[in-house]
Write an enzyme that holds these catalytic residues in place. Structure first.
Site, PDB file in Angstrom:
ATOM      1  N   ARG A 261      46.362  34.391  36.004  1.00 33.34           N
ATOM      2  CA  ARG A 261      45.459  34.613  37.123  1.00 33.34           C
ATOM      3  C   ARG A 261      46.289  34.780  38.392  1.00 33.34           C
ATOM      4  O   ARG A 261      47.306  34.107  38.557  1.00 33.34           O
ATOM      5  CB  ARG A 261      44.510  33.404  37.320  1.00 33.34           C
ATOM      6  CG  ARG A 261      43.423  33.278  36.266  1.00 33.34           C
ATOM      7  CD  ARG A 261      42.375  34.395  36.383  1.00 33.34           C
ATOM      8  NE  ARG A 261      41.308  34.261  35.408  1.00 33.34           N
ATOM      9  CZ  ARG A 261      41.264  34.856  34.214  1.00 33.34           C
ATOM     10  NH1 ARG A 261      42.249  35.653  33.832  1.00 33.34           N
ATOM     11  NH2 ARG A 261      40.235  34.678  33.414  1.00 33.34           N
ATOM     12  N   GLU A 290      41.230  41.254  43.345  1.00 36.38           N
ATOM     13  CA  GLU A 290      41.353  42.393  42.433  1.00 36.38           C
ATOM     14  C   GLU A 290      40.190  43.332  42.718  1.00 36.38           C
ATOM     15  O   GLU A 290      39.045  42.876  42.651  1.00 36.38           O
ATOM     16  CB  GLU A 290      41.296  41.928  40.977  1.00 36.38           C
ATOM     17  CG  GLU A 290      42.590  41.271  40.526  1.00 36.38           C
ATOM     18  CD  GLU A 290      42.498  40.613  39.169  1.00 36.38           C
ATOM     19  OE1 GLU A 290      41.453  40.754  38.497  1.00 36.38           O
ATOM     20  OE2 GLU A 290      43.440  39.940  38.770  1.00 36.38           O
ATOM     21  N   HIS A 309      44.366  44.130  35.522  1.00 35.85           N
ATOM     22  CA  HIS A 309      43.779  43.030  34.736  1.00 35.85           C
ATOM     23  C   HIS A 309      43.300  43.556  33.371  1.00 35.85           C
ATOM     24  O   HIS A 309      42.121  43.465  33.026  1.00 35.85           O
ATOM     25  CB  HIS A 309      42.626  42.369  35.507  1.00 35.85           C
ATOM     26  CG  HIS A 309      42.278  41.003  35.005  1.00 35.85           C
ATOM     27  ND1 HIS A 309      41.911  39.967  35.830  1.00 35.85           N
ATOM     28  CD2 HIS A 309      42.234  40.499  33.750  1.00 35.85           C
ATOM     29  CE1 HIS A 309      41.649  38.885  35.112  1.00 35.85           C
ATOM     30  NE2 HIS A 309      41.833  39.187  33.835  1.00 35.85           N
TER      31      HIS A 309
HETATM   32  O1  LIG Z   1      40.076  35.378  30.632  1.00 33.87           O
HETATM   33  C1  LIG Z   1      40.471  36.319  29.932  1.00 33.87           C
HETATM   34  O2  LIG Z   1      40.602  36.225  28.718  1.00 33.87           O
HETATM   35  C2  LIG Z   1      40.733  37.636  30.572  1.00 33.87           C
HETATM   36  O3  LIG Z   1      41.216  37.501  31.857  1.00 33.87           O
HETATM   37  C3  LIG Z   1      39.450  38.458  30.605  1.00 33.87           C
HETATM   38  O4  LIG Z   1      39.570  39.579  29.865  1.00 33.87           O
END
Ligand SMILES: O=C(O)[C@H](O)CO
Length: 345
Positions: A261, A290, A309
């Site tokens: 993240r 994002e 992402h």
């Molecule tokens: O949390 C997750 O698995 C990813 O960021 C979403 O696709």
């Protein structure tokens, strides 16, 4: 092809529907998002579930509010807040795509007696691949190389577009859960030396299987690694865990890869470290916000690779995510035990 488990759920569920003659209402954000990987899958789902988009719901809350029994969250949407939960008195389950739960208020969901499920297994391989892709692309300067090879001006073409050898280098993995471990397996094949930092140490047999060394102290991992890879959940404890001090501990030749993240890193400190040579490069699948504003300094740096992402964005993972979500939802509505249920206690 739906998995056997999904087919079993669908059959059981179909019988239920036949008894009730009613399709359960599921709230989704919109059909523009990739709820399903192909049209057939959408059509199949529509036979079993009555999807209500957020827009339809907002236009007619009194009609849909008492009917909706489940919510699908894709890419963090719809946002689950108190007001929404209060307007859905028959809500039984929220199914979230992906593994991360940082966008959800778990206490709030629990306080409404609603169940929660996610898809932690479906994203493991694709996200691990993404980590390696960013690592390799940063090490070998693939994006810059592509620019040179495709530039209209062939004078810049050079076979001396030098990068860093991955084989034999040291990888520090921060977060040794399912994805972290899959990355370690991949890194082993690249003959990398693997260090890891995690809340809990892995079993010795698991460490030995990939040749990973546990660093109880994060600083030790940061000082020794050529590549530092972040794949730890975002929590109050991990928020901005990589800041100016931590970047300063890294080698000036090191690369930071973030597939967890954006908020795991202090982004301003990262920009400064990349601009001043405190670290060499970064490969980021996640940022905050994002997308980044187009004027953001990270977009201007040659030593940064950014992707939108897309850790779980493979056809295989997305389909599996969808299937897992359907399984959890159907199980919850049929009163069966819920696969991938998140423990809210
Ligand atoms: O949390 C997750 O698995 C990813 O960021 C979403 O696709």
């Amino acid at each position: 092809m739906a998995s056997l488990r999904t087919l079993k759920f669908l059959r059981q569920f179909h019988q239920k529907i036949m008894q009730n003659q009613k399709l359960p209402c599921v709230l989704i954000n919109s059909f523009e998002e990739p709820y399903c990987v192909n049209e057939d899958h959408v059509a199949d789902l529509k036979k079993r579930l009555n999807f209500v988009t957020m827009q339809e719901f907002l236009e007619n809350k009194t009609h849909f509010g008492p009917k909706i029994q489940a919510i699908y969250i894709w890419g963090g949407k719809p946002v689950i807040d108190k007001e929404l939960l209060q307007s859905l008195p028959t809500l039984k389950i929220i199914v979230n795509s992906g593994a991360g739960l940082d966008h959800l208020d778990l206490n709030l969901i629990a306080s409404f007696g609603v169940k929660l499920a996610n898809t932690p297994h479906a994203v493991t391989n694709s996200t691990a691949d993404m980590g390696m892709a960013l690592l390799l692309a940063s090490a070998r300067r693939i994006l810059e190389g592509n620019e040179v090879a495709t530039s209209p001006d062939t004078k810049s073409f050079s076979i001396n577009w030098m990068g860093q050898e991955v084989t034999g280098s040291t990888l520090g993995i921060i977060g040794m859960g399912k994805i972290g471990y899959k990355i370690a397996q991949r890194a082993k094949a690249f003959e990398m030396k693997i260090l890891y930092h995690n809340r809990n140490r892995r079993k010795v047999e698991e460490e030995q299987a990939v040749g990973a060394y546990y660093c109880a102290k994060l600083d030790e991992l940061l000082q020794q690694s050529d590549f530092v890879l972040l794949i730890t959940p975002l929590t109050p404890q991990t928020y901005k865990m990589i800041g100016k001090r931590e970047l300063g501990l890294m080698k000036p030749t090191a690369t930071l890869i973030n597939i967890g993240r954006g908020q795991l890193v202090d982004q301003d400190a990262l920009v400064e470290a990349l601009q001043t040579g405190i670290i060499k490069a970064a490969g980021l699948d996640v940022t905050y916000p994002e997308p980044l504003p187009r004027s953001h300094p990270l977009l201007k740096l040659k030593n940064v690779i950014l992707t939108p992402h897309i850790g779980s964005a493979t056809h295989q993972s997305r389909r599996l995510m969808m299937e897992n979500m359907v399984e959890s939802l159907l199980a919850a509505l049929s009163g069966l035990s819920i696969p991938n249920e998140v423990n809210l206690k």
